[in-house]
Design a protein around this motif. Structure first.
Motif: not given
Length: 258
Positions: A145-153
């Motif tokens: 979830a934390m990695a995805g929040s970075k990549i989704d930007d």
């Protein structure tokens, strides 16, 4: 807890930037590896502390994660290590004071980008993936979830987020420079770093841990990581060099170099 006033801190920052730029390559490599590893330990601690917390707690989870993450920068400053994002503030100040060359900055940032990455993925793979601290149960869910929040930007979102992150990180380094004792340095580091993590800003070295940790667990790709790396690196450079380094140099050091 005594501290140096801002003008003295600016003078210290210039001297530290000059010293860091002139470290032997072997010193930069070893301390760069440690810098990436120390920040990764801070993020690993955040994952382990927040992984089991209920989602209903909302932003309190981010606050708790932010409260433990600063151990990484405390180790960098007090134990001794080289961190790319802190040097994004100190070296441009030394360059503005004509103590080092632009090429010295390029060389230092290049070496630290590589060695911070090696240190961060070392921790991500060995302790996160191999031992299962980021690859099992709720800790895996938290990591993804934390990695995805970075990549989704988007590119611009990641860039602007990077500015905010390193503005706060370099302020933490700046306050640590200003403090005259260990307690003052720790407190000076703790609050700005806690703020950047709780807010959710993107930090290029922290991302060297959390995104590869998710990749090692079978989520996302290295292309996703590279697409994120570029805008966050650029944003961190602007946040550190412009919003801390250049503004404080202009305010406190400009007249002394004319």
């Amino acid at each position: 807890m005594a501290f140096h006033p801002p003008k003295e801190t600016a003078e210290m920052a210039v001297g530290i930037g000059e010293k860091k730029a002139n470290f032997p390559l072997s010193t930069q490599v070893v301390l760069g590896f440690l810098g990436g590893a120390f920040v990764a330990f801070g993020f690993l601690l955040t994952v382990r502390v927040t992984g089991n917390l209920p989602a209903e707690w909302g932003s309190i989870v981010s606050l708790i994660g932010g409260a433990v993450f600063p151990v990484g920068l405390v180790l960098v400053i007090l134990a001794g290590a080289e961190l790319l994002t802190g040097n994004m503030m100190a070296l441009p100040m030394a360059r503005a004071s004509k103590k080092i060359t632009t090429m010295a900055i390029v060389k230092n940032w290049t070496v630290l980008t590589i060695t911070n990455f090696i240190g961060a993925i070392f921790v991500a793979y060995l302790f996160g993936h191999y031992l299962g601290f980021t690859s099992t149960g709720p800790f895996l869910e938290r990591t993804v979830a934390m990695a995805g929040s970075k990549i989704d930007d988007t590119f611009m979102q990641a860039f602007v987020s990077g500015i905010g992150a390193n503005w706060l990180v370099c302020l933490a380094v700046w306050v640590a420079f200003s403090a005259k004792d260990v307690a003052g340095k720790i407190l000076g580091i703790w609050f700005p770093i806690m703020a950047f993590v709780a807010i959710g800003f993107q930090h290029v070295v922290a991302n060297m841990f959390i995104i590869p940790a998710a990749i090692f667990a079978g989520y996302y790709t290295w292309v996703d990581y590279l697409v994120n790396f570029v805008p966050v690196f650029l944003g961190n450079a602007v946040g550190g060099a412009v919003f801390v380094g250049c503004l404080y140099w202009f305010t406190y050091m400009r007249k002394t170099t004319q």
